[in-house]
Each structure stands twice: as structure tokens, then as C-alpha cells.
Design a protein around this motif. Structure first.
Motif, PDB file in Angstrom:
ATOM      1  N   GLU A 132       6.369   4.115  -7.103  1.00  0.00           N
ATOM      2  CA  GLU A 132       5.290   5.052  -7.423  1.00  0.00           C
ATOM      3  C   GLU A 132       4.755   5.763  -6.182  1.00  0.00           C
ATOM      4  O   GLU A 132       4.477   6.972  -6.217  1.00  0.00           O
ATOM      5  CB  GLU A 132       4.149   4.302  -8.112  1.00  0.00           C
ATOM      6  N   LEU A 133       4.607   5.022  -5.078  1.00  0.00           N
ATOM      7  CA  LEU A 133       3.920   5.579  -3.912  1.00  0.00           C
ATOM      8  C   LEU A 133       4.831   6.234  -2.891  1.00  0.00           C
ATOM      9  O   LEU A 133       4.353   6.965  -2.021  1.00  0.00           O
ATOM     10  CB  LEU A 133       3.085   4.489  -3.231  1.00  0.00           C
ATOM     11  N   VAL A 147       5.794   0.844   0.527  1.00  0.00           N
ATOM     12  CA  VAL A 147       5.415  -0.466  -0.010  1.00  0.00           C
ATOM     13  C   VAL A 147       6.639  -1.366  -0.011  1.00  0.00           C
ATOM     14  O   VAL A 147       7.734  -0.936  -0.406  1.00  0.00           O
ATOM     15  CB  VAL A 147       4.867  -0.349  -1.445  1.00  0.00           C
ATOM     16  N   ALA A 148       6.474  -2.599   0.417  1.00  0.00           N
ATOM     17  CA  ALA A 148       7.586  -3.554   0.393  1.00  0.00           C
ATOM     18  C   ALA A 148       7.089  -4.940   0.001  1.00  0.00           C
ATOM     19  O   ALA A 148       5.963  -5.328   0.318  1.00  0.00           O
ATOM     20  CB  ALA A 148       8.286  -3.618   1.743  1.00  0.00           C
ATOM     21  N   LEU A 154       7.188  -3.919  -6.535  1.00  0.00           N
ATOM     22  CA  LEU A 154       8.360  -3.052  -6.574  1.00  0.00           C
ATOM     23  C   LEU A 154       8.067  -1.774  -7.361  1.00  0.00           C
ATOM     24  O   LEU A 154       8.530  -0.686  -6.996  1.00  0.00           O
ATOM     25  CB  LEU A 154       9.546  -3.802  -7.177  1.00  0.00           C
ATOM     26  N   ASN A 155       7.293  -1.894  -8.414  1.00  0.00           N
ATOM     27  CA  ASN A 155       6.845  -0.699  -9.140  1.00  0.00           C
ATOM     28  C   ASN A 155       5.991   0.186  -8.241  1.00  0.00           C
ATOM     29  O   ASN A 155       6.105   1.419  -8.260  1.00  0.00           O
ATOM     30  CB  ASN A 155       6.045  -1.098 -10.382  1.00  0.00           C
ATOM     31  N   GLY A 202       5.409 -12.019 -11.179  1.00  0.00           N
ATOM     32  CA  GLY A 202       4.651 -10.875 -11.690  1.00  0.00           C
ATOM     33  C   GLY A 202       4.164  -9.979 -10.577  1.00  0.00           C
ATOM     34  O   GLY A 202       4.227  -8.746 -10.665  1.00  0.00           O
ATOM     35  N   LEU A 203       3.689 -10.592  -9.478  1.00  0.00           N
ATOM     36  CA  LEU A 203       3.233  -9.804  -8.333  1.00  0.00           C
ATOM     37  C   LEU A 203       4.404  -9.062  -7.700  1.00  0.00           C
ATOM     38  O   LEU A 203       4.274  -7.898  -7.306  1.00  0.00           O
ATOM     39  CB  LEU A 203       2.552 -10.714  -7.312  1.00  0.00           C
ATOM     40  N   ARG A 204       5.547  -9.723  -7.605  1.00  0.00           N
ATOM     41  CA  ARG A 204       6.738  -9.057  -7.071  1.00  0.00           C
ATOM     42  C   ARG A 204       7.097  -7.835  -7.914  1.00  0.00           C
ATOM     43  O   ARG A 204       7.365  -6.755  -7.379  1.00  0.00           O
ATOM     44  CB  ARG A 204       7.912 -10.036  -7.049  1.00  0.00           C
ATOM     45  N   ASN A 205       7.104  -7.996  -9.229  1.00  0.00           N
ATOM     46  CA  ASN A 205       7.438  -6.888 -10.121  1.00  0.00           C
ATOM     47  C   ASN A 205       6.493  -5.714  -9.908  1.00  0.00           C
ATOM     48  O   ASN A 205       6.927  -4.546  -9.800  1.00  0.00           O
ATOM     49  CB  ASN A 205       7.388  -7.383 -11.571  1.00  0.00           C
TER      50      ASN A 205
END
Length: 220
Positions: A168-169, A176-177, A163-164, A157-160
Motif C-alpha cells: 500500500e505505501l 515497509v518491511a 506485507l499489505n 496476523g501482524l506479518r500479513n
């Protein structure tokens, strides 16, 4: 000097990430629960000529995370890089058929600490049009491991979300990676040594292209 905040700083990977970025001219803010251990790490880094200080927080308690980041910004100014990689060996893993609310909720509470940390830096980064956020999980977030099923559940869930967040940013100039680590860190594999893994974080920071890196070092 640019500033990196390392959430989950300890004597292994966190320390080597601090050394790697310190070697790039960064001031280092170390965030974890134990003030005495943080002070010891900061002193070791200081002995290498790296400016560092510890700030206590518990990732399962959002108020302490927010307070720590307030102190970091008061002392060092805007945070240029956030790295999130805490570990808690007191949290028990559960197999696939043993996953239940009572062993899953603590994993969510722990991993959601990344969301709290990101919220402390993202607005400033967006306003500045630059910044880097690196979020670490175990490799099971990509390749599930049956006996770590509850950890994988939360980490995926944190990975998902990470990646979102990348998607977004990136339009705001913020990189973000997600870093997934499939390795027993420090157990003997040459590619699983903390300093080797830490160098990948610096590479990600420099190149700012990959939304995700899966570091695999399991075969002997």
C-alpha cells in the motif's frame, strides 16, 4: 538529523538497533514501559556520542503509544524510521491444542500495538513522500512452532498486515518491511548476536527493496 523511533527498546536487540542507526547519524527515540531503564539506555548511547531519549508507553494501551509519539515529535520533529520489536516475557505461550480466547487475546493486544505505532508516523511519511517502517516478529509468524501456537497466531496476523502495508505505501515513497527472527538472541550462535541482527535492519533501510527478511540462526 534523521530520527528513528524504536518501540520495545531494551538492552538487547533494541539497544543494538539504536547503536546501528545512531552510527548512521540518527537521533534515537527509545520507547518502552520502564522510564528508569530507558534513561539508562539513553545515557549509554549518549556516552557513545549518539543523541537519544526515552519515552514511556505500553503497546497494549494505544493512548500511551499515541502520547509517546506526540512527545517524540515535539522534541525531535518528524520520525524518519519506525522500528517495532517489543517483547513481554510475562505473556505465556500455549501449544496448538491449548490455544483459547484467554491466552490468545493478550497476544493480539500486544501485537496490535504495531498498528497503533504505525498510525502515529504513516501520515507524516506519506505527506513527505519518504520514510521507513520495520516491523519485527518471531520466526513462527512464517514457520509455525507448535508450542508457541498462540504467539504464532497473532504474529502471523501482524506479518500479513505488514506485507499489505508494504504494498500500500510503496507507491507513496514509504518503505515497509517485516523482519522475522528465528533465533535465540544472544544465546551463543554467532549470527544470533544482537549487533549482528541489528546490522540487517540498517541494510534493509539502505536498500529499501525486500518486503520481508527472515533471519535464521538456530543451528550450532
Amino acid at each position: 538529523m534523521p530520527v528513528i523511533a524504536i518501540v520495545g527498546a531494551g538492552p538487547g536487540l533494541g539497544y543494538e538497533i539504536a547503536r546501528a542507526f545512531g552510527g548512521e547519524g540518527f537521533t534515537v527515540a527509545l520507547v518502552a514501559r520502564n522510564a528508569e531503564k530507558l534513561d539508562a539506555l539513553a545515557a549509554e548511547l549518549g556516552g557513545e556520542g549518539i543523541a537519544a531519549a526515552g519515552f514511556t508507553a505500553d503497546v497494549t494501551r494505544p493512548d500511551t503509544v499515541a502520547a509517546a509519539f506526540t512527545r517524540i515529535k515535539e522534541r525531535f520533529g518528524r520520525i524518519d524510521v519506525l522500528e517495532f520489536s517489543p517483547a513481554d516475557r510475562a505473556l505465556d505461550a500455549a501449544g496448538v491444542l491449548d490455544v483459547a480466547p484467554e491466552n490468545l487475546q493478550p497476544m493480539f493486544d500486544f501485537h496490535v500495538g504495531a498498528v497503533t505505532a504505525v498510525k502515529q508516523v504513516a501520515p507524516d511519511m506519506i505527506a513527505a513522500g519518504e520514510g521507513t517502517i520495520l516491523v519485527t516478529t518471531g520466526g513462527g509468524s512464517i514457520n509455525p512452532v507448535p508450542f508457541f501456537a498462540n504467539i504464532n497466531f497473532a504474529a502471523a496476523g501482524l506479518r500479513n498486515w505488514t506485507l499489505n502495508l508494504h504494498n500500500e505505501l510503496k507507491e507513496h515513497g514509504v518503505y515497509v518491511a517485516h523482519v522475522a527472527i528465528s533465533a535465540w538472541i544472544g544465546a551463543g550462535h554467532p549470527d544470533a548476536e544482537p549487533d549482528v541482527i541489528a546490522r540487517k535492519y540498517v541494510e534493509l533501510y539502505r536498500t529499501r527493496t525486500e518486503p520481508e527478511h527472515h533471519h535464521i540462526a538456530l543451528d550450532r
